[in-house]
Design a protein around this motif. Structure first.
Motif, mmCIF file in Angstrom:
data_model
loop_
_atom_site.group_PDB
_atom_site.id
_atom_site.type_symbol
_atom_site.label_atom_id
_atom_site.label_comp_id
_atom_site.label_asym_id
_atom_site.label_seq_id
_atom_site.Cartn_x
_atom_site.Cartn_y
_atom_site.Cartn_z
ATOM 1 N N ASP A 88 30.831 -52.561 104.371
ATOM 2 C CA ASP A 88 30.833 -53.057 103.170
ATOM 3 C C ASP A 88 30.070 -53.831 102.721
ATOM 4 O OD1 ASP A 88 32.048 -52.903 100.439
ATOM 5 O OD2 ASP A 88 34.544 -53.103 101.228
ATOM 6 N N ASP A 89 29.060 -53.813 102.366
ATOM 7 C CA ASP A 89 28.409 -54.734 101.734
ATOM 8 C C ASP A 89 28.493 -54.837 100.420
ATOM 9 O OD1 ASP A 89 27.017 -52.058 100.703
ATOM 10 O OD2 ASP A 89 25.245 -52.180 102.583
ATOM 11 N N ARG A 90 29.490 -54.782 99.766
ATOM 12 C CA ARG A 90 29.007 -54.725 98.053
ATOM 13 C C ARG A 90 29.389 -56.489 98.206
ATOM 14 N NH1 ARG A 90 34.469 -51.014 96.803
ATOM 15 N NH2 ARG A 90 35.006 -51.576 98.551
ATOM 16 N N GLY A 91 29.390 -57.144 98.820
ATOM 17 C CA GLY A 91 29.260 -58.150 99.163
ATOM 18 C C GLY A 91 27.978 -59.682 99.716
ATOM 19 N N VAL A 92 26.877 -58.229 99.659
ATOM 20 C CA VAL A 92 25.653 -58.868 99.435
ATOM 21 C C VAL A 92 24.797 -59.683 99.073
ATOM 22 C CG1 VAL A 92 24.631 -56.855 98.047
ATOM 23 C CG2 VAL A 92 23.307 -57.414 100.579
ATOM 24 N N LEU A 93 23.886 -61.209 98.649
ATOM 25 C CA LEU A 93 23.424 -61.379 98.161
ATOM 26 C C LEU A 93 22.226 -61.643 98.017
ATOM 27 C CD1 LEU A 93 26.269 -64.930 99.458
ATOM 28 C CD2 LEU A 93 26.139 -63.621 96.963
ATOM 29 N N PRO A 94 21.349 -62.313 97.708
ATOM 30 C CA PRO A 94 19.871 -62.759 97.795
ATOM 31 C C PRO A 94 19.217 -62.787 98.785
ATOM 32 C CG PRO A 94 20.136 -63.174 95.580
ATOM 33 C CD PRO A 94 20.999 -63.321 96.032
ATOM 34 N N SER A 95 20.289 -64.182 99.012
ATOM 35 C CA SER A 95 19.917 -64.891 100.526
ATOM 36 C C SER A 95 20.282 -63.822 101.772
ATOM 37 C CB SER A 95 20.818 -66.186 100.864
ATOM 38 O OG SER A 95 22.440 -65.755 101.008
ATOM 39 N N ASP A 96 20.561 -62.908 101.903
ATOM 40 C CA ASP A 96 20.562 -61.762 102.629
ATOM 41 C C ASP A 96 19.797 -60.938 103.500
ATOM 42 O OD1 ASP A 96 23.174 -62.261 103.572
ATOM 43 O OD2 ASP A 96 23.229 -61.107 101.955
ATOM 44 N N LYS A 97 18.264 -61.215 101.934
ATOM 45 C CA LYS A 97 16.831 -61.004 102.202
ATOM 46 C C LYS A 97 17.353 -58.933 102.499
ATOM 47 C CE LYS A 97 15.450 -64.965 104.648
ATOM 48 N NZ LYS A 97 15.178 -65.376 106.644
ATOM 49 N N GLY A 98 17.754 -58.485 102.395
ATOM 50 C CA GLY A 98 17.961 -57.045 101.969
ATOM 51 C C GLY A 98 18.468 -55.993 103.000
ATOM 52 N N PHE A 99 19.229 -57.027 104.185
ATOM 53 C CA PHE A 99 19.787 -56.504 105.515
ATOM 54 C C PHE A 99 21.547 -56.237 105.491
ATOM 55 C CE2 PHE A 99 15.704 -58.947 107.429
ATOM 56 C CZ PHE A 99 14.757 -57.278 107.991
ATOM 57 N N ASN A 100 21.540 -55.828 104.456
ATOM 58 C CA ASN A 100 22.932 -55.202 104.248
ATOM 59 C C ASN A 100 23.897 -55.638 105.281
ATOM 60 O OD1 ASN A 100 21.536 -55.269 101.860
ATOM 61 N ND2 ASN A 100 22.504 -53.833 100.694
ATOM 62 N N HIS A 101 23.459 -54.528 105.924
ATOM 63 C CA HIS A 101 24.181 -54.476 107.743
ATOM 64 C C HIS A 101 25.119 -55.631 107.867
ATOM 65 C CE1 HIS A 101 20.420 -54.953 109.817
ATOM 66 N NE2 HIS A 101 21.175 -54.726 111.049
ATOM 67 N N ILE A 102 24.842 -56.742 107.948
ATOM 68 C CA ILE A 102 24.201 -58.326 108.611
ATOM 69 C C ILE A 102 24.009 -59.204 107.624
ATOM 70 C CG2 ILE A 102 24.095 -57.330 110.728
ATOM 71 C CD1 ILE A 102 20.659 -58.583 110.252
ATOM 72 N N CYS A 103 24.683 -58.502 106.578
ATOM 73 C CA CYS A 103 24.922 -59.667 105.398
ATOM 74 C C CYS A 103 26.140 -60.938 105.600
ATOM 75 C CB CYS A 103 25.218 -59.055 103.816
ATOM 76 S SG CYS A 103 26.715 -57.662 103.693
ATOM 77 N N GLU A 104 25.903 -61.941 105.043
ATOM 78 C CA GLU A 104 27.503 -62.679 105.006
ATOM 79 C C GLU A 104 28.429 -62.392 104.388
ATOM 80 O OE1 GLU A 104 27.484 -67.483 103.824
ATOM 81 O OE2 GLU A 104 25.481 -66.147 103.016
ATOM 82 N N ASN A 105 28.622 -61.978 103.474
ATOM 83 C CA ASN A 105 29.617 -61.259 103.051
ATOM 84 C C ASN A 105 30.273 -59.624 103.482
ATOM 85 O OD1 ASN A 105 30.295 -63.835 102.011
ATOM 86 N ND2 ASN A 105 29.603 -63.058 100.711
#
Length: 338
Positions: A88-105
């Motif tokens: 569940d990558d609905r918390g993706v942030l710009p700082s995650d650089k588009g790597f939704n599978h390891i995004c911060e949230n």
């Protein structure tokens, strides 16, 4: 419907509850099979009690068919065979650089929210991957762990005629080795457990038992002294951390597959001396799931041999107890309609 719940202290309960209609952006899946993974066992052992919200339904290695569809879902229909990519990558942030599978949230479905160890499961439609109509749903329950292996091998950049050594012959280690073989590389599995050695050989893999022969010398002998181009560290113990930098050759790539919850000692001098690369690999991306689906659909490598037992969902307590008693098994599935 029947649903299982982890309630703490190595205890699961099985409850009856009403089916819930999916929200507008969800589907309801009639779950066919759910596999038990190492993370599920960690939850059973209480190692993740601070993270999971008890009582919780766990499970994420699954297959099933769509039973109901939310009003806004247009690209699936009732009866479609599917698997869930439980991120569940609905918390993706710009700082995650588009790597939704390891995004911060990132939230992992089946740990941070209800999972698939139940007869019917409501999930966001964006997590779905559709399966071909002729897909064996037993084998499809292996797609999630197989996608992990596909991701690991893809990040390794393993090529035809290279040599790979997989340190650890558990379920993920053997899947990594099977995927690695599909590249045309020479692949060896290092494993000491007799039952896992037998299973690896049954799958047609080359196995080296480092308690009987010197692993480094054996790899050197089979590579004209070049050692390994790629090493997959899957066992997650100090012994394999020690050997990974030794068995890797000049400019070798080491892929860290195992999860190390604490800091470990690693020979960094070898990274300087041989210009080694250390590659972190976490879960999977959409393309890894699609590749895993193709591999399962083609089934040229006998994935059914990875399944060592199938039990009714209602036997969940004994399933986890038996895994503790027999940790040498490969993949246990639960039939979620029984």
């Amino acid at each position: 419907m029947k649903s299982t719940q982890y309630i703490g202290n190595k205890t699961f309960s099985v409850i009856d509850k009403a089916k819930v209609d999916p929200l507008s952006d969800e589907v309801r899946i009639k779950v066919a099979y759910t596999g038990v993974c190492g993370t599920d066992v960690h939850i059973y052992h209480g190692m993740m009690d601070k993270r999971v919200q008890m009582p919780v339904t766990i499970g994420h290695e699954m297959s099933g068919t769509i039973d109901a569809i939310g009003a806004d879902v247009t690209n699936y229909k009732v009866g479609d065979k599917v698997v869930v990519r439980p991120l569940d990558d609905r918390g993706v942030l710009p700082s995650d650089k588009g790597f939704n599978h390891i995004c911060e949230n990132l939230k992992f479905i089946g740990i941070d929210s209800p999972g698939s160890m139940q007869q019917f499961w409501n999930v966001p439609a964006f997590t779905l991957h559709q399966l071909p109509k002729n897909t064996d749903l037993k084998l499809a329950a292996l797609i999630e762990p197989l996608a992990v292996a596909v991701h690991d091998v893809r990040l390794s950049e393993l090529k035809k005629h290279e040599t790979a050594v997989v340190l650890g012959g558990g379920p993920i280690g053997l899947l990594v080795a099977l995927v690695a073989q599909q590249t045309g590389a020479q692949v060896f599995v290092s494993e000491i457990n007799p039952k896992r050695i037998a299973k690896a050989k049954e799958l047609g893999l080359n196995v080296i038992d480092p308690t009987k022969v010197d692993l480094i010398e054996e790899v050197k002998n089979r590579t004209e002294n070049r050692r390994a181009d790629v090493v997959f560290e899957v066992a997650g113990v100090q012994a394999t951390l020690d050997i990974m930098t030794e068995v890797a050759g000049i400019r070798g790539r080491i892929v860290m597959v195992a999860i190390h919850g604490q800091k470990k000692e690693v020979d960094l001098f070898k990274f300087f001396w041989k210009e080694l690369r250390l590659i972190g690999a976490r879960v999977y991306e959409k393309e890894d799931y699609e590749r895993a689906i193709t591999l399962v659909t083609e089934n040229k490598v006998g994935f059914e041999n990875m399944i060592t037992d199938i039990q009714p969902l209602t036997n969940i307590q004994s399933v986890f107890e038996q895994i503790d008693l027999n940790p040498d098994g490969m993949k246990v599935l639960m039939d979620c309609q029984q």
